[in-house]
Design an enzyme around this catalytic site. Structure first.
Site, PDB file in Angstrom:
ATOM      1  CB  ILE A 371      59.251  29.628  48.334  1.00 36.10           C
ATOM      2  CG1 ILE A 371      59.354  29.135  49.781  1.00 36.10           C
ATOM      3  CG2 ILE A 371      58.991  31.120  48.293  1.00 36.10           C
ATOM      4  CD1 ILE A 371      60.499  29.771  50.558  1.00 36.10           C
ATOM      5  NE  ARG A 373      51.689  23.631  46.628  1.00 42.15           N
ATOM      6  CZ  ARG A 373      51.672  24.773  45.972  1.00 42.15           C
ATOM      7  NH1 ARG A 373      52.645  25.037  45.110  1.00 42.15           N
ATOM      8  NH2 ARG A 373      50.700  25.651  46.164  1.00 42.15           N
ATOM      9  N   GLY A 374      56.627  19.885  49.524  1.00 40.57           N
ATOM     10  CA  GLY A 374      57.307  18.613  49.735  1.00 40.57           C
ATOM     11  C   GLY A 374      56.380  17.587  50.314  1.00 40.57           C
ATOM     12  CG  ASP A 509      67.091  12.474  52.563  1.00 41.38           C
ATOM     13  OD1 ASP A 509      67.527  11.833  51.587  1.00 41.38           O
ATOM     14  OD2 ASP A 509      66.015  13.105  52.541  1.00 41.38           O
TER      15      ASP A 509
END
Length: 662
Positions: A371, A373-374, A509
């Protein structure tokens, strides 16, 4: 803080205008009739009853503007607060006709009879306070499951009886007080599904069996006592009946330390246990062989000493070498065991370690849906069987470790590996230990020789960035009320991190990608890989590695590399701008402007003659333009150049909550 004064004045003026408009509206006819019946049933005198001319000016009755079936505005009853009015009547079933009611508070009166089952029709009810009356009978079954928005339920100091089977699923309940009644039976196991419960009082119910609570709920380390008869635990400290810490919004670090101290054996016990070994006489050292004759020659003695030293040195070196080899073997064995150790579970949503056994299998992820991708790896979706036949959906982040030995890694690979390990540690140290409805909790951490798995609750509606992208593409809608709710949720999460948790946590972040949306479109702050805990004595964190995302990083961070909570406030101001404007800082739109920056463009437009052109065109014409401009003003305050002038997260949350849409 200085910048908030004109804003508060503007809010006050805006509220006065809304109040003036509300005075010209009439109360909805069904609400009018139902309110009259309820007041008569409560035993209110004629002077206290409904005023036909000014229906919402009656003391203790509060009304707000709502749209009716004809899309025109009318007044609806939203709060009834009648404390210490010496009311001696009953609660009428007509209360169920007040469908917009959010609070029903009737404490410290003399009300009798039972709670009418019709109250379950008040689906928007958030506060039900019937404390200190003379109500009796059983609490209607199904009330809590119908009142999904209920946050406070106080039935203390009445004469209610029967069991507690009415305590079914209630996801938002925070305060539950059943003290000083006549309840009996066992506390049901369904209580463990109350994920936001932080106050639970069942003292003063002599026939209530607390024992049923222990095997079901006492599964998480670091817990607080459940109050039973007389408001205190009847067991010893080491046997105390407990509710898991997942029911505490603000954790108490003292509780965890006390629990750890209770588990560890006392120093006196350890010392007494090892008395024989610690004080036993040490064996005599083995000396080098000496001459058998007392009167040997001097040269012979010297030679013997030299040979003894040489022999001792050689044997010592050999022994040291063997010990070092043995020590390395032990270290490798320990490391191997750590790598193969079971999962660290932080939430009772994961019932048992066996539920995550599939992660130990080589192809355990092959059949799962990817679900996301990083930079740290892929994210998979997995469904586990939950309680009552329901499924618990998980999001599993896989972080792969390089298989090469550290000495063979290139400098770039080494930096990447160190970054991933830092992020894993940061995630575990922050979201692994905190719970708040607007923070995405870490459910479990699974270590494998070649990778790490971080297990989270799956968020059905994805990230805020994905949602806004779909809105921009025309494949999804996100109205202003939903956007305001998201902004308020993020502000509440930041307030908890910055103000309520100790030590303070700086996210570092904050951006739409790291704001996830659950089934109810409630915001959850996620991805604490860059987060830092700040000791209370410190004002900032100094970092050597750059954290954050371009467009959301506070300007002072570039020059000082010092991150404060005001840096998070700047990032949140940008997020507010994105919610109203409908564009991201990286969009081509801002590259073609004179400012080349979302923040600067927003500030210039807000000071122009037509500030409404900053609003997302998809939101125009909904009647909330003034409220959206107020949010943009808050965004401007949050992104001021001087961090000292930016409001803190508590002030921001208060300002956002004052913006009404009635």
């Amino acid at each position: 803080m200085a910048g908030t004064t004109p804003f508060c004045s503007l809010l006050t003026l805006f509220s006065v205008i809304l109040l003036a408009q509300a005075n010209n509206l009439s109360l909805d006819n069904p609400d009018h009739d139902a309110l009259l019946i309820v007041q008569e049933g409560l035993g209110m005198s004629k002077s206290q009853r409904l005023d036909e001319q000014n229906p919402c000016n009656c003391a203790g009755v509060f009304c707000q503007r709502r749209k009716d079936s004809n899309n025109s505005y009318v007044l609806r009853v939203t709060r009834i607060f009648l404390k210490s009015r010496q009311l001696a009547g009953v609660l009428s079933p007509a209360i169920g006709q007040l469908s917009e009611l959010k609070e029903l508070s009737l404490p410290n009166n003399r009300l009798v009879d039972q709670i009418p089952p019709e109250i379950a029709s008040c689906r928007k009810l958030e506060v039900l306070n019937l404390q200190d009356n003379d109500l009796s009978g059983e609490v209607p079954a199904g009330v809590l499951s119908s009142l999904a928005r209920l946050r406070v339920l106080d039935l203390s100091s009445n004469r209610f009886s029967g069991n507690l089977n009415f305590l079914k699923y209630s996801p938002n309940l925070e305060i539950l007080s059943l003290a000083n009644n006549k309840f009996s039976g066992k506390v049901p196991s369904s209580l463990q599904s109350f994920g936001n419960l932080r106050v639970f009082n069942i003292s003063g119910n002599p026939s209530l069996e607390v024992e049923g609570l222990v095997p079901v709920l006492n599964q998480v380390e670091g817990s607080v006592p459940v109050l039973n008869q007389a408001g205190r635990s009847s067991l010893k400290l080491t046997e105390r009946k407990t509710v898991p810490k997942r029911y505490i919004l603000a954790e108490n670090s003292r509780t965890r330390s006390q629990a750890a101290a209770a588990k560890a054996p006392s120093p006196s016990h350890r010392s007494s246990k090892n008395t024989n070994t610690s004080h036993a006489p040490a064996p005599a050292p083995v000396t080098a062989p000496a001459s058998r004759h007392k009167h040997g020659k001097g040269a012979r003695k010297a030679g013997g000493w030299i040979l003894g030293f040489l022999a001792g040195g050689l044997s010592g070196s050999g022994t040291g070498f063997l010990l070092s080899v043995f020590f390395k073997v032990i270290v490798e064995v320990v490391r191997g065991r750590k790598r193969d150790s079971g999962p660290a579970i932080f939430s009772s949503l994961i019932k048992k370690a066996e539920d995550l056994a599939f992660l130990a299998e080589g192809g355990g992820l092959a059949s799962l849906e990817v679900i996301g991708r990083g930079g740290c790896g892929e994210v998979y979706k997995k469904e586990l069987p939950g309680s009552n036949g329901n499924l618990t959906t998980l999001a599993i982040k896989k972080i792969v470790q390089p298989s090469k030995d550290a000495t063979e890694l290139s400098e770039e690979d080494s930096r990447a590996m160190n970054k991933k390990m830092r992020q894993i540690k940061s995630e575990i140290q922050t979201v692994g230990q905190i719970r708040h409805r607007n923070l995405l909790p870490l459910l479990a951490h699974v270590t494998r020789p070649e990778c790490h798995f971080l297990v989270y609750e799956f968020m059905k509606n994805g990230s805020l960035r994905d949602t806004l992208k779909q809105v921009s593409a025309g494949t999804r809608e996100l109205d202003w009320l939903a956007r305001h709710k998201i902004a308020l949720g993020v502000a509440a999460g930041l307030e908890y991190l910055h103000m309520d948790h100790s030590p303070r946590i700086i996210h570092r972040d904050l951006k739409p990608e790291n704001i996830l949306l659950d089934d109810e479109m409630e915001a959850r702050i996620a991805d604490f890989g860059f987060a830092k805990a700040v000791p209370d004595a410190n004002t900032h964190v100094t970092t050597s590695n750059v954290a954050g995302t371009v467009g959301y990083i506070a300007p002072e961070y570039h020059s000082t590399l010092k991150f404060t909570d005001k840096c998070d406030i700047f990032s949140f101001g940008v997020v507010l701008g994105v919610l109203v404007i409908g564009k991201f800082p990286s969009d081509e739109f801002f590259q073609s402007t004179e400012e080349m920056s979302l923040v600067k463009w927003m500030r210039n437009v807000m000071t122009s003659v037509d500030p409404k052109r900053a609003i997302d065109p998809k939101l125009m014409g909904n009647g909330y333009e003034d409220q959206m401009l107020l949010v943009l003003k808050i965004a401007c305050f949050c992104t001021l150049e001087d961090p000292k002038q930016r409001p803190n997260s508590k002030v921001i949350r208060c300002m956002l909550s004052q913006i009404k849409h009635d």
